[in-house]
Scaffold this motif. Structure first.
Motif, PDB file in Angstrom:
ATOM      1  N   ARG A  23     -37.012 -33.678 -31.534  1.00 53.02           N
ATOM      2  CA  ARG A  23     -38.053 -33.941 -30.539  1.00 53.02           C
ATOM      3  C   ARG A  23     -37.501 -34.050 -29.115  1.00 53.02           C
ATOM      4  NH1 ARG A  23     -39.684 -37.751 -34.728  1.00 53.02           N
ATOM      5  NH2 ARG A  23     -41.261 -36.757 -36.042  1.00 53.02           N
ATOM      6  N   GLN A  49     -44.834 -25.583 -31.068  1.00 53.51           N
ATOM      7  CA  GLN A  49     -44.838 -27.025 -30.878  1.00 53.51           C
ATOM      8  C   GLN A  49     -43.529 -27.524 -30.265  1.00 53.51           C
ATOM      9  OE1 GLN A  49     -47.500 -28.889 -31.397  1.00 53.51           O
ATOM     10  NE2 GLN A  49     -46.493 -30.774 -30.748  1.00 53.51           N
ATOM     11  N   GLY A  50     -43.627 -28.466 -29.333  1.00 51.02           N
ATOM     12  CA  GLY A  50     -42.444 -29.070 -28.745  1.00 51.02           C
ATOM     13  C   GLY A  50     -41.548 -28.026 -28.099  1.00 51.02           C
ATOM     14  N   SER A 138     -45.364 -28.483 -37.839  1.00 41.08           N
ATOM     15  CA  SER A 138     -46.032 -28.455 -36.542  1.00 41.08           C
ATOM     16  C   SER A 138     -46.054 -27.049 -35.952  1.00 41.08           C
ATOM     17  CB  SER A 138     -45.362 -29.428 -35.578  1.00 41.08           C
ATOM     18  OG  SER A 138     -44.022 -29.040 -35.304  1.00 41.08           O
ATOM     19  N   CYS A 139     -45.036 -26.251 -36.231  1.00 37.66           N
ATOM     20  CA  CYS A 139     -45.014 -24.875 -35.717  1.00 37.66           C
ATOM     21  C   CYS A 139     -46.053 -23.995 -36.404  1.00 37.66           C
ATOM     22  CB  CYS A 139     -43.616 -24.278 -35.863  1.00 37.66           C
ATOM     23  SG  CYS A 139     -42.430 -24.854 -34.616  1.00 37.66           S
ATOM     24  N   HIS A 142     -49.512 -24.779 -35.249  1.00 36.60           N
ATOM     25  CA  HIS A 142     -49.801 -24.535 -33.836  1.00 36.60           C
ATOM     26  C   HIS A 142     -50.704 -23.316 -33.698  1.00 36.60           C
ATOM     27  CE1 HIS A 142     -49.076 -23.633 -29.568  1.00 36.60           C
ATOM     28  NE2 HIS A 142     -48.676 -24.896 -29.451  1.00 36.60           N
TER      29      HIS A 142
END
Length: 379
Positions: A23, A49-50, A138-139, A142
């Protein structure tokens, strides 16, 4: 090829010296995007993400989309490799899982794609947050991932303890289902001379940690291992006159099958609830990390085995999955594909050891395996 390997080794050393925790991989991602734009400009860079992003290389003719994944994050482990010129510049942070090498291999594949593949579309996923189990999920969740939608997904992980350059794989579960969770108990403080006037979690937490061994024994078998391991505990304050009111214990629960992990965690929850009632405590449960089992499909396994043959690398089929978790399972449960291990040398320190350093000599092995998979998928 030798000039490219020199370039990639320099990249790997820079990444090793500048590790970033999950993160917090912003500088790592910026450096990699800059490398790609300078040396192998992609047709598109898709933000995810991120710090995550995907680099897209379109072939000269339409065909299947194949995705390769590497990880951006390092670990909160202090490096003790003082004898190398590129040791970590950050105290308490190090690339002790070899993700610096995985990124360099992916950059090497990008160099091979600079003139574009003959057919298909190749997507290079530079994924954050693998060590927390959240990055792949999370990817793929997205909104920009809809622009990718791969037909096949592949990844590798370096494996100390295996011959350098060897390819290690299996069908079914390759890396385990893992849950990392906390159980917290709250009661009432009392004078330690009169503990009976309060409600301390001490005995309940001790009982719960011992119970984890019994739960593990219930599910652990020679053909399908299971582990329930206490990894952290905290209770009370450092004062001789205070019997504590609060405490917690954290567990990692892991097995080859998701159902086994779920049942072991439910058994821990049930026993904690019983103990809380017995000792007059409140109990809460918190899941901190979840790693879906990385499950290799037959087609993906066959392609990896074929790539090993084509590139002349020794191939070893595993009988049992690895005990560690790998969030690439979030991709293999959605798309056809597989993960394989790349031997890092039999005398290398183990992963997550403070003296581990990814061996540069296996960079060409990873690159050639990925190149072969591109050709196999789009043949």
């Amino acid at each position: 090829m030798s000039s490219n390997i020199d370039l990639l080794t320099h990249l790997r050393h820079w990444l090793h010296a500048h590790p970033e925790l999950s993160r917090h991989e912003g500088e790592t991602a910026r450096h990699l995007r800059g490398f790609l734009i300078e040396h192998a400009p992609p047709d598109a860079i898709i933000p995810l993400q991120g710090a995550g992003f995907a680099a897209v290389y379109n072939g000269r003719a339409a065909d299947k989309t194949v995705l390769f994944r590497c990880e951006l994050d390092a670990l909160p482990i202090h490096e003790i490799n003082t004898g190398i010129a590129y040791s970590s510049v950050y105290d308490g942070v190090g690339h002790k899982c070899g993700h610096d090498g995985h990124m360099a291999i992916m950059a090497g594949l990008a160099l091979c794609l600079a003139n574009r593949p003959d057919r298909g579309r190749v997507v290079l996923l530079f994924q954050p947050d693998e060590e927390t189990g959240t990055g792949a999920r999370s990817c793929v969740q997205h909104q920009n991932f809809a622009q990718i939608e791969p037909d096949y997904v592949f990844a590798l992980h370096n494996l100390p303890g295996f011959p350098a350059g060897a390819v290690i794989c299996k069908t079914g579960t390759f890396a385990s289902e893992v849950k990392y969770a906390a159980i917290k108990m709250t009661g009432k403080e009392a004078h330690s001379a009169q503990p009976e006037t309060g409600h301390s979690p001490a005995i309940a937490l001790a009982d719960l940690m011992l119970c984890a061994q019994q739960i593990q024994a219930r599910y652990d078998r020679p053909d399908a291992y299971a582990l329930a391991v206490p990894v952290y505990t905290q209770m009370g304050v450092q004062a001789s006159g205070v019997a504590p009111a609060q405490g917690e214990v954290h567990f990692t629960v892991r097995a080859a099958l998701a159902a086994t992990v779920q049942q072991m965690w439910q058994d821990l929850r049930d026993h904690a609830t019983t103990l809380a009632e017995q000792y007059g405590l409140n109990v809460t449960f918190e899941t901190r990390e979840d790693f879906a089992a990385t499950t290799n499909g037959q087609a993906g396994f066959d392609m990896i085995q074929q790539a090993a043959v084509v590139t002349g690398r020794p191939f070893q089929k595993l009988d049992q999955p690895f005990r560690w978790g790998e969030d690439f399972g979030e991709l293999t449960k959605r798309y056809e594909g597989a993960m394989f291990g790349l031997g890092a040398g039999q005398s290398q320190p183990a992963l997550h050891n403070p003296d581990y350093d990814f061996p540069d000599e296996i960079l060409p092995d990873g690159i050639e395996m990925f190149r072969a998979l591109v050709a196999i998928v789009t043949a």
